[in-house]
Write a protein that holds these residues in place. Structure first.
Motif, PDB file in Angstrom:
ATOM      1  N   GLY A 154       0.789  -1.224   0.000  1.00  0.00           N
ATOM      2  CA  GLY A 154       0.000   0.000   0.000  1.00  0.00           C
ATOM      3  C   GLY A 154       0.820   1.271   0.000  1.00  0.00           C
ATOM      4  O   GLY A 154       2.048   1.262   0.128  1.00  0.00           O
ATOM      5  N   PRO A 155       0.159   2.436  -0.118  1.00  0.00           N
ATOM      6  CA  PRO A 155       0.821   3.739  -0.079  1.00  0.00           C
ATOM      7  C   PRO A 155       1.203   4.112   1.351  1.00  0.00           C
ATOM      8  O   PRO A 155       0.816   3.446   2.309  1.00  0.00           O
ATOM      9  N   PRO A 156       1.955   5.211   1.523  1.00  0.00           N
ATOM     10  CA  PRO A 156       2.298   5.643   2.883  1.00  0.00           C
ATOM     11  C   PRO A 156       1.093   6.165   3.644  1.00  0.00           C
ATOM     12  O   PRO A 156       0.184   6.770   3.067  1.00  0.00           O
ATOM     13  N   ASP A 157       1.101   5.931   4.931  1.00  0.00           N
ATOM     14  CA  ASP A 157       0.057   6.443   5.821  1.00  0.00           C
ATOM     15  C   ASP A 157       0.530   7.793   6.354  1.00  0.00           C
ATOM     16  O   ASP A 157       1.224   7.872   7.366  1.00  0.00           O
ATOM     17  N   LEU A 158       0.152   8.874   5.667  1.00  0.00           N
ATOM     18  CA  LEU A 158       0.640  10.196   6.033  1.00  0.00           C
ATOM     19  C   LEU A 158       0.097  10.665   7.380  1.00  0.00           C
ATOM     20  O   LEU A 158       0.704  11.515   8.036  1.00  0.00           O
ATOM     21  N   LYS A 159      -1.018  10.122   7.811  1.00  0.00           N
ATOM     22  CA  LYS A 159      -1.564  10.511   9.108  1.00  0.00           C
ATOM     23  C   LYS A 159      -0.684  10.045  10.260  1.00  0.00           C
ATOM     24  O   LYS A 159      -0.805  10.556  11.375  1.00  0.00           O
ATOM     25  N   ARG A 160       0.186   9.065   9.994  1.00  0.00           N
ATOM     26  CA  ARG A 160       1.110   8.586  11.021  1.00  0.00           C
ATOM     27  C   ARG A 160       2.558   8.878  10.665  1.00  0.00           C
ATOM     28  O   ARG A 160       3.472   8.235  11.182  1.00  0.00           O
ATOM     29  N   LEU A 161       2.775   9.863   9.794  1.00  0.00           N
ATOM     30  CA  LEU A 161       4.130  10.275   9.451  1.00  0.00           C
ATOM     31  C   LEU A 161       4.841  10.810  10.686  1.00  0.00           C
ATOM     32  O   LEU A 161       4.252  11.500  11.506  1.00  0.00           O
ATOM     33  N   ARG A 162       6.122  10.465  10.824  1.00  0.00           N
ATOM     34  CA  ARG A 162       6.919  10.921  11.962  1.00  0.00           C
ATOM     35  C   ARG A 162       8.200  11.563  11.470  1.00  0.00           C
ATOM     36  O   ARG A 162       8.700  11.237  10.386  1.00  0.00           O
ATOM     37  N   ALA A 163       8.748  12.438  12.265  1.00  0.00           N
ATOM     38  CA  ALA A 163      10.044  13.052  11.962  1.00  0.00           C
ATOM     39  C   ALA A 163      10.891  13.054  13.233  1.00  0.00           C
ATOM     40  O   ALA A 163      10.395  13.309  14.331  1.00  0.00           O
ATOM     41  N   PHE A 164      12.168  12.743  13.062  1.00  0.00           N
ATOM     42  CA  PHE A 164      13.115  12.700  14.183  1.00  0.00           C
ATOM     43  C   PHE A 164      14.364  13.474  13.778  1.00  0.00           C
ATOM     44  O   PHE A 164      14.731  13.498  12.608  1.00  0.00           O
ATOM     45  N   TRP A 165      15.029  14.071  14.746  1.00  0.00           N
ATOM     46  CA  TRP A 165      16.348  14.613  14.446  1.00  0.00           C
ATOM     47  C   TRP A 165      17.409  13.668  14.985  1.00  0.00           C
ATOM     48  O   TRP A 165      17.247  13.026  16.008  1.00  0.00           O
ATOM     49  N   ALA A 166      18.493  13.556  14.224  1.00  0.00           N
ATOM     50  CA  ALA A 166      19.599  12.662  14.575  1.00  0.00           C
ATOM     51  C   ALA A 166      20.901  13.436  14.518  1.00  0.00           C
ATOM     52  O   ALA A 166      21.011  14.456  13.829  1.00  0.00           O
ATOM     53  N   ASP A 167      21.893  12.943  15.243  1.00  0.00           N
ATOM     54  CA  ASP A 167      23.201  13.592  15.208  1.00  0.00           C
ATOM     55  C   ASP A 167      24.238  12.641  14.621  1.00  0.00           C
ATOM     56  O   ASP A 167      23.936  11.514  14.231  1.00  0.00           O
ATOM     57  N   GLY A 168      25.472  13.111  14.553  1.00  0.00           N
ATOM     58  CA  GLY A 168      26.517  12.365  13.864  1.00  0.00           C
ATOM     59  C   GLY A 168      26.936  11.076  14.518  1.00  0.00           C
ATOM     60  O   GLY A 168      27.684  10.290  13.920  1.00  0.00           O
ATOM     61  N   ARG A 169      26.488  10.808  15.740  1.00  0.00           N
ATOM     62  CA  ARG A 169      26.832   9.539  16.395  1.00  0.00           C
ATOM     63  C   ARG A 169      25.778   8.468  16.170  1.00  0.00           C
ATOM     64  O   ARG A 169      25.895   7.374  16.719  1.00  0.00           O
ATOM     65  N   GLN A 170      24.752   8.767  15.387  1.00  0.00           N
ATOM     66  CA  GLN A 170      23.652   7.829  15.198  1.00  0.00           C
ATOM     67  C   GLN A 170      23.545   7.399  13.734  1.00  0.00           C
ATOM     68  O   GLN A 170      23.598   8.229  12.824  1.00  0.00           O
ATOM     69  N   ALA A 171      23.391   6.096  13.548  1.00  0.00           N
ATOM     70  CA  ALA A 171      23.081   5.535  12.240  1.00  0.00           C
ATOM     71  C   ALA A 171      21.674   4.963  12.298  1.00  0.00           C
ATOM     72  O   ALA A 171      21.143   4.696  13.384  1.00  0.00           O
ATOM     73  N   VAL A 172      21.056   4.773  11.131  1.00  0.00           N
ATOM     74  CA  VAL A 172      19.705   4.229  11.098  1.00  0.00           C
ATOM     75  C   VAL A 172      19.606   3.130  10.047  1.00  0.00           C
ATOM     76  O   VAL A 172      20.252   3.192   8.999  1.00  0.00           O
ATOM     77  N   THR A 173      18.794   2.132  10.348  1.00  0.00           N
ATOM     78  CA  THR A 173      18.401   1.121   9.368  1.00  0.00           C
ATOM     79  C   THR A 173      16.901   1.227   9.159  1.00  0.00           C
ATOM     80  O   THR A 173      16.124   1.102  10.116  1.00  0.00           O
ATOM     81  N   TYR A 174      16.497   1.487   7.914  1.00  0.00           N
ATOM     82  CA  TYR A 174      15.082   1.450   7.569  1.00  0.00           C
ATOM     83  C   TYR A 174      14.694   0.002   7.297  1.00  0.00           C
ATOM     84  O   TYR A 174      15.350  -0.693   6.510  1.00  0.00           O
ATOM     85  N   SER A 175      13.635  -0.468   7.911  1.00  0.00           N
ATOM     86  CA  SER A 175      13.143  -1.815   7.630  1.00  0.00           C
ATOM     87  C   SER A 175      12.669  -1.890   6.179  1.00  0.00           C
ATOM     88  O   SER A 175      12.290  -0.886   5.570  1.00  0.00           O
ATOM     89  N   ALA A 176      12.692  -3.101   5.629  1.00  0.00           N
ATOM     90  CA  ALA A 176      12.221  -3.280   4.255  1.00  0.00           C
ATOM     91  C   ALA A 176      10.788  -2.781   4.135  1.00  0.00           C
ATOM     92  O   ALA A 176       9.926  -3.117   4.946  1.00  0.00           O
ATOM     93  N   GLY A 177      10.533  -1.945   3.127  1.00  0.00           N
ATOM     94  CA  GLY A 177       9.201  -1.436   2.885  1.00  0.00           C
ATOM     95  C   GLY A 177       8.837  -0.182   3.641  1.00  0.00           C
ATOM     96  O   GLY A 177       7.734   0.343   3.456  1.00  0.00           O
ATOM     97  N   THR A 178       9.722   0.335   4.486  1.00  0.00           N
ATOM     98  CA  THR A 178       9.421   1.552   5.245  1.00  0.00           C
ATOM     99  C   THR A 178       9.489   2.772   4.337  1.00  0.00           C
ATOM    100  O   THR A 178      10.513   3.029   3.694  1.00  0.00           O
ATOM    101  N   TRP A 179       8.421   3.530   4.305  1.00  0.00           N
ATOM    102  CA  TRP A 179       8.425   4.783   3.548  1.00  0.00           C
ATOM    103  C   TRP A 179       9.285   5.804   4.288  1.00  0.00           C
ATOM    104  O   TRP A 179       9.206   5.945   5.505  1.00  0.00           O
TER     105      TRP A 179
END
Length: 242
Positions: A154-179
């Motif tokens: 399906g398409p992204p659920d914009l009603k549950r869109l989130r935003a985070f700030w990160a700094d240079g000591r943090q890496a992220v892994t997006y799960s498969a299929g994550t918008w």
């Protein structure tokens, strides 16, 4: 051309990037040691994921993220291979607002990698500061629809869109299929990321995109991330609005 989807209107209360908050979307990779810890600890907390290494001159954190290859489920059945790329991401242009020290980042596109995780590791950054931060913008997936682009996933659920700030000591892994939005660097410095994922070279299986459609009858503004800078420290509030 990526398919358009209509925007939505809501207010998001942001927080810093952390594993509990980010867990529906993937994994946060960060070291628990304080930045000024320059000698190996004399004792370690009980943990199955932490051990000493290299003749007791290093700590080894085991299995800090999971790399997933789901290309066996792709329509083409072309296998995916592990790839590692580097992205040099430059500070984004922000739209000014009428409020002092407040700007907006307009989210115009979201993407997902349906058959692979994707890990972003920032490199070469100094200790965390407002000059070396980036936004992580994510959304879960709605159920499949009749639209030919979203019959399987399906398409992204914009009603549950989130935003985070990160700094240079943090890496992220997006799960498969994550918008998610393409990486958004804030401040004054570019951020270089080493990016690890799987890919099979078939464009629509490696990456799928959607364009957030703006309603010109409502002012022509779509989903926006509100970024407020105060003194030398960047604090962020995020607002998604039409």
């Amino acid at each position: 051309m990526p398919p358009p989807i209509p925007s939505t209107s809501m207010t998001i209360f942001p927080g810093p990037l952390s594993q509990p908050a980010f867990s529906p979307f993937g994994t946060v990779i960060e070291c628990s040691l304080p930045p000024d810890q320059n000698t190996i600890p004399t004792s370690l907390p009980p943990s199955q994921n932490l051990t000493t290494a290299n003749q007791n001159t290093a700590l080894k954190y085991l299995d800090v993220t999971h790399l997933t290859n789901l290309y066996s489920n792709a329509p083409s059945k072309v296998p995916g291979k592990a790839v590692m790329n580097m992205f040099s991401c430059f500070p984004r242009n922000l739209r000014p607002s009428l409020m002092p020290k407040t700007h907006f980042f307009d989210v115009e596109i979201l993407e997902r990698h349906p058959y692979t995780t994707q890990t972003f590791v920032p490199i070469g950054l100094q200790p965390p500061s407002s000059s070396s931060r980036y936004l992580v913008i994510v959304a879960p997936t709605l159920p499949p629809t009749c639209d030919s682009h979203f019959k399987t996933m399906g398409p992204p659920d914009l009603k549950r869109l989130r935003a985070f700030w990160a700094d240079g000591r943090q890496a992220v892994t997006y799960s498969a299929g994550t918008w998610h939005a393409p990486m958004v660097v804030l401040g004054e410095q570019r951020v270089d990321f080493v990016v690890t994922q799987f890919a099979n070279g078939i464009a629509n299986e490696d990456c799928q995109e959607v364009v957030l459609e703006v309603d010109s009858m409502r002012g022509g503004v779509g989903v926006a991330i509100e970024v407020e800078y105060q003194m030398s420290e960047a604090t962020m509030t995020t607002t998604a609005r039409l």
